[in-house]
Design an enzyme around this catalytic site. Structure first.
Site, PDB file in Angstrom:
ATOM      1  N   ALA A  53       0.869  -1.203   0.287  1.00 41.51           N
ATOM      2  CA  ALA A  53      -0.017  -0.137  -0.055  1.00 41.51           C
ATOM      3  C   ALA A  53       0.897   1.211  -0.025  1.00 41.51           C
ATOM      4  O   ALA A  53       2.073   1.269   0.688  1.00 41.51           O
ATOM      5  CB  ALA A  53      -0.850   0.018   1.226  1.00 41.51           C
ATOM      6  N   LYS A  81      -6.228   3.787  -4.576  1.00 42.09           N
ATOM      7  CA  LYS A  81      -6.380   3.958  -3.056  1.00 42.09           C
ATOM      8  C   LYS A  81      -6.544   5.448  -2.883  1.00 42.09           C
ATOM      9  O   LYS A  81      -5.803   6.374  -3.404  1.00 42.09           O
ATOM     10  CB  LYS A  81      -5.107   3.524  -2.283  1.00 42.09           C
TER      11      LYS A  81
HETATM   12  C1  LIG Z   1       4.641  -6.181   8.083  1.00 40.24           C
HETATM   13  C2  LIG Z   1       5.108  -5.318   7.148  1.00 40.24           C
HETATM   14  C3  LIG Z   1       4.066  -4.578   6.348  1.00 40.24           C
HETATM   15  C4  LIG Z   1       4.522  -3.537   5.377  1.00 40.24           C
HETATM   16  N1  LIG Z   1       3.514  -2.731   4.697  1.00 40.24           N
HETATM   17  C5  LIG Z   1       4.036  -1.869   4.019  1.00 40.24           C
HETATM   18  C6  LIG Z   1       3.129  -1.087   3.033  1.00 40.24           C
HETATM   19  O1  LIG Z   1       1.928  -1.312   3.004  1.00 40.24           O
HETATM   20  N2  LIG Z   1       3.418   0.100   2.554  1.00 40.24           N
HETATM   21  C7  LIG Z   1       4.786   0.448   2.529  1.00 40.24           C
HETATM   22  O2  LIG Z   1       4.952   1.318   1.948  1.00 40.24           O
HETATM   23  N3  LIG Z   1       5.668  -0.358   3.286  1.00 40.24           N
HETATM   24  C8  LIG Z   1       5.374  -1.457   3.886  1.00 40.24           C
HETATM   25  N4  LIG Z   1       6.437  -2.193   4.773  1.00 40.24           N
HETATM   26  C9  LIG Z   1       7.667  -1.868   4.373  1.00 40.24           C
HETATM   27  C10 LIG Z   1       8.216  -2.358   2.982  1.00 40.24           C
HETATM   28  O3  LIG Z   1       7.763  -3.794   2.862  1.00 40.24           O
HETATM   29  C11 LIG Z   1       9.536  -2.405   2.724  1.00 40.24           C
HETATM   30  O4  LIG Z   1       9.913  -0.905   3.127  1.00 40.24           O
HETATM   31  C12 LIG Z   1      10.070  -2.534   1.255  1.00 40.24           C
HETATM   32  O5  LIG Z   1       9.582  -3.684   0.989  1.00 40.24           O
HETATM   33  C13 LIG Z   1      11.413  -2.424   1.180  1.00 40.24           C
HETATM   34  O6  LIG Z   1      12.098  -3.672   1.910  1.00 40.24           O
HETATM   35  P1  LIG Z   1      13.830  -3.646   1.341  1.00 40.24           P
HETATM   36  O7  LIG Z   1      13.928  -3.644   0.141  1.00 40.24           O
HETATM   37  O8  LIG Z   1      14.564  -2.681   2.177  1.00 40.24           O
HETATM   38  O9  LIG Z   1      14.119  -4.994   2.168  1.00 40.24           O
HETATM   39  P2  LIG Z   1      13.929  -6.548   1.602  1.00 40.24           P
HETATM   40  O10 LIG Z   1      12.719  -6.553   0.754  1.00 40.24           O
HETATM   41  O11 LIG Z   1      13.965  -7.338   2.731  1.00 40.24           O
HETATM   42  O12 LIG Z   1      15.240  -6.725   0.471  1.00 40.24           O
HETATM   43  C14 LIG Z   1      16.423  -7.106   1.127  1.00 40.24           C
HETATM   44  C15 LIG Z   1      17.187  -7.560  -0.188  1.00 40.24           C
HETATM   45  O13 LIG Z   1      18.742  -7.532   0.136  1.00 40.24           O
HETATM   46  C16 LIG Z   1      18.967  -8.660  -0.375  1.00 40.24           C
HETATM   47  N5  LIG Z   1      20.205  -9.154   0.644  1.00 40.24           N
HETATM   48  C17 LIG Z   1      20.210  -9.363   1.810  1.00 40.24           C
HETATM   49  N6  LIG Z   1      21.466  -9.689   2.477  1.00 40.24           N
HETATM   50  C18 LIG Z   1      22.134  -9.842   1.197  1.00 40.24           C
HETATM   51  C19 LIG Z   1      23.481 -10.327   1.177  1.00 40.24           C
HETATM   52  N7  LIG Z   1      24.392 -10.475   2.091  1.00 40.24           N
HETATM   53  N8  LIG Z   1      23.936 -10.215   0.066  1.00 40.24           N
HETATM   54  C20 LIG Z   1      23.126  -9.653  -1.234  1.00 40.24           C
HETATM   55  N9  LIG Z   1      21.923  -9.440  -0.966  1.00 40.24           N
HETATM   56  C21 LIG Z   1      21.337  -9.306   0.012  1.00 40.24           C
HETATM   57  C22 LIG Z   1      18.034  -9.739  -0.174  1.00 40.24           C
HETATM   58  O14 LIG Z   1      18.318 -10.870  -1.470  1.00 40.24           O
HETATM   59  C23 LIG Z   1      16.777  -8.932  -0.720  1.00 40.24           C
HETATM   60  O15 LIG Z   1      16.856  -8.658  -2.316  1.00 40.24           O
HETATM   61  C24 LIG Z   1       5.838  -3.252   5.318  1.00 40.24           C
HETATM   62  C25 LIG Z   1       7.018  -3.830   6.264  1.00 40.24           C
HETATM   63  C26 LIG Z   1       6.334  -4.871   7.033  1.00 40.24           C
HETATM   64  C27 LIG Z   1       7.416  -5.574   7.908  1.00 40.24           C
END
Ligand SMILES: Cc1cc2nc3c(=O)[nH]c(=O)nc-3n(C[C@H](O)[C@H](O)[C@H](O)COP(=O)(O)OP(=O)(O)OC[C@H]3O[C@@H](n4cnc5c(N)ncnc54)[C@H](O)[C@@H]3O)c2cc1C
Length: 498
Positions: A53, A81
């Site tokens: 969202a 939305k």
């Molecule tokens: C319960 C929940 C609900 C949410 N709902 C919302 C919402 O409705 N709206 C919103 O805006 N946000 C929401 N969020 C937040 C949102 O999900 C995240 O901000 C967004 O998905 C970004 O995640 P990320 O890319 O930082 O991490 P991740 O999706 O965890 O990606 C991490 C990446 O790093 C890589 N990685 C990790 N370690 C290594 C390594 N050693 N070497 C190489 N690659 C590595 C993994 O493979 C992966 O590709 C929510 C979060 C949670 C916990």
């Protein structure tokens, strides 16, 4: 004057929403310059898989990237939305709305809210969000994108998207690689620092090393670069926002297709409901002090019919990184901090961090004043969002469980206390230009939670009450009528397909 030593090689670690939004914004900004952008994503560590969202700034980001809205919607199973419906937050059997876009218009140069407030004291007929075009549409499951060439009383609505997070990552991977972003699927095992404490290279599977000038940490909660390598600490806000777990699962599509997110308060926390074109996203957010994982899974299953995926438990710690930019490393996404998803702000923070970054691009010298100002601005974003989220809990009247009783005694940040004290006198809110949530958002949630000022601003007495009252009645009615004449949300999306 010395010649710039420009950054040529950017390395982004992580291929989740943060990694690919970062790659896309950087690639679009640096297009036709001499640079390389490499994304390294681990084949072993899955992305968090939630985050579906958004808030209206997502539409601005698509424009910045020059991505056609229709194409994006069709390829990510997105829906529209118009705001959030909060159910049972103030007390059971009560709901309120937080709209996107405006509520009413200023009258005699004074905020609409103040006139409405006076009206409430004298003749309480209308709810505040009865004057929100977005909510007029949302309540009837209608949607349209306002056309600037055909203004109407619905024009001041605004919209965001719900989408499938994995399809968004796929879409942005294709977008970024078309702009020459290089993708390496490998696990980063080690990080080497130079004599100044900057990151110089990463070691990946097979002992190959990847060099770079600037590194973007999108490794999610593991915060591999910013924390494990550079040791930048984390400001823990669990004493303000104690929920620390969520169980997420998808369920079958529900009709009618609602153009809003639902946030339903429950005994130990709250539950989200995010409708997509082909399915519904659900999650129960809770505090582990009061609810076990098994109980949370049970509660989710009990409240959500037709679940189609295995419920998945996710842990998190609310807070923010002490500095999101340190040395030659920027933390984006979950590595930089997390505020629970109550107002869908995490993806916004990813975009905002990257859009600020491309306006503050460093040279190899890494100017400290730029970094400090950058960090200050992002900190302000976090503080503003944190206070707004706490507002949804701290004024609750619920005492029906230990979780809700806890909120009766929990300390709130001084910044929020000052804001609430000011508001409770005469309904005044003082905005900073960098606040994500403007006064109209605060009014909606304050009113939704039953927080009413003692009196209204005396300047309102200058305006003619009878005239305004008549205009109120006409305007609320006209919004409902015009909303009823627009297309159903589902039909609007169907027409995009043809
Ligand atoms: C319960 C929940 C609900 C949410 N709902 C919302 C919402 O409705 N709206 C919103 O805006 N946000 C929401 N969020 C937040 C949102 O999900 C995240 O901000 C967004 O998905 C970004 O995640 P990320 O890319 O930082 O991490 P991740 O999706 O965890 O990606 C991490 C990446 O790093 C890589 N990685 C990790 N370690 C290594 C390594 N050693 N070497 C190489 N690659 C590595 C993994 O493979 C992966 O590709 C929510 C979060 C949670 C916990």
């Amino acid at each position: 004057m010395q010649k710039n030593e420009n950054i040529k090689n950017y390395v982004i670690v992580g291929g989740g929403t943060a990694g690919w939004i970062s790659a896309a914004i950087l690639a679009r900004t640096l297009h036709n310059t001499e640079h390389t952008i490499t994304v390294i994503e681990s084949p072993n560590i899955p992305t968090i898989g939630v985050g579906e969202a958004t808030i209206p700034s997502i539409v601005d980001m698509l424009e910045f990237l020059r991505i056609p809205l229709k194409d994006f919607i069709l390829k990510t199973n997105a829906t529209f939305k118009l705001g959030i419906k909060f159910v049972d937050w103030k007390e059971k059997n009560h709901h309120y709305w937080h709209q996107f876009g405006h509520i009413g218009n200023k009258v005699d140069a004074q905020p609409f809210y103040q006139h409405w407030l006076k009206h409430q004291f004298i003749n309480p007929t209308f709810e505040l969000t009865d004057f929100s075009p977005a909510i007029a549409l949302a309540k009837q499951n209608k949607f349209f994108i306002p056309d600037p060439k055909q203004p109407s009383n619905l024009s001041k609505s605004a919209y965001a998207l719900h989408f499938d997070a994995s399809l968004v990552a796929k879409y942005l991977t294709e977008y970024s690689t078309a702009l020459n972003v290089k993708l390496i699927q490998a696990h980063v095992k080690d990080t080497l620092l130079d004599e100044n404490g900057n990151i110089s290279q990463l070691t990946i599977d097979g002992h190959e090393s990847i060099k770079g000038d600037f590194f973007i940490d999108c490794t999610g909660q593991s915060a591999l670069l910013i924390n494990k390598a550079l040791r930048v600490g984390y400001e823990n806000w669990q004493h303000y926002l104690p929920v620390n777990k969520a169980v997420a699962a998808q369920s079958e599509l529900i009709t009618p297709l609602s153009p809003y997110t639902e946030s339903i308060a429950h005994e130990h926390g709250w539950r989200w409901r995010i409708p997509l074109q082909n399915r519904t996203g659900n999650g129960y957010v809770y505090c582990s002090d009061y609810c076990s994982d098994d109980e949370a899974i049970g509660l989710l299953k009990k409240n959500v019919p037709n679940i189609i995926t295995e419920p998945r438990v996710i842990s998190f710690t609310t807070g923010k990184r002490n500095k999101v930019w340190h040395k030659n490393c920027l933390a984006v996404g979950l590595s930089s901090g997390f505020l629970e998803p109550l107002e869908s702000t995490s993806i916004y923070l990813i975009m905002k961090t990257m859009l600020n970054f491309v306006q503050s691009l460093p040279t190899k010298e890494m100017a400290e004043p730029t970094i400090n100002e950058f960090n200050r601005l992002i900190d302000n974003e976090y503080y503003n969002i944190r206070d707004f989220i706490i507002l949804h809990y701290c004024e609750t009247k619920r005492t029906d469980s230990k979780f809700w009783q806890m909120w009766q005694n929990l300390a709130i940040p001084e910044s929020l206390k000052t804001k609430l004290d000011l508001f409770k006198c005469q309904g005044r809110l003082y905005e900073n230009h960098y606040d994500l949530f403007a006064s109209e958002s605060w009014y909606a949630v304050l009113e939704g939670m039953g927080v009413r000022p003692k009196s209204y601003d005396p300047i309102i007495d200058k305006s003619l009450f009878d005239k305004i009252e008549k205009a109120f009645t006409e305007s609320a009615k006209a919004l409902q009528i015009n909303a009823s004449k627009t297309l159903d949300h589902a039909e609007y999306i169907n027409r995009l397909k043809h």
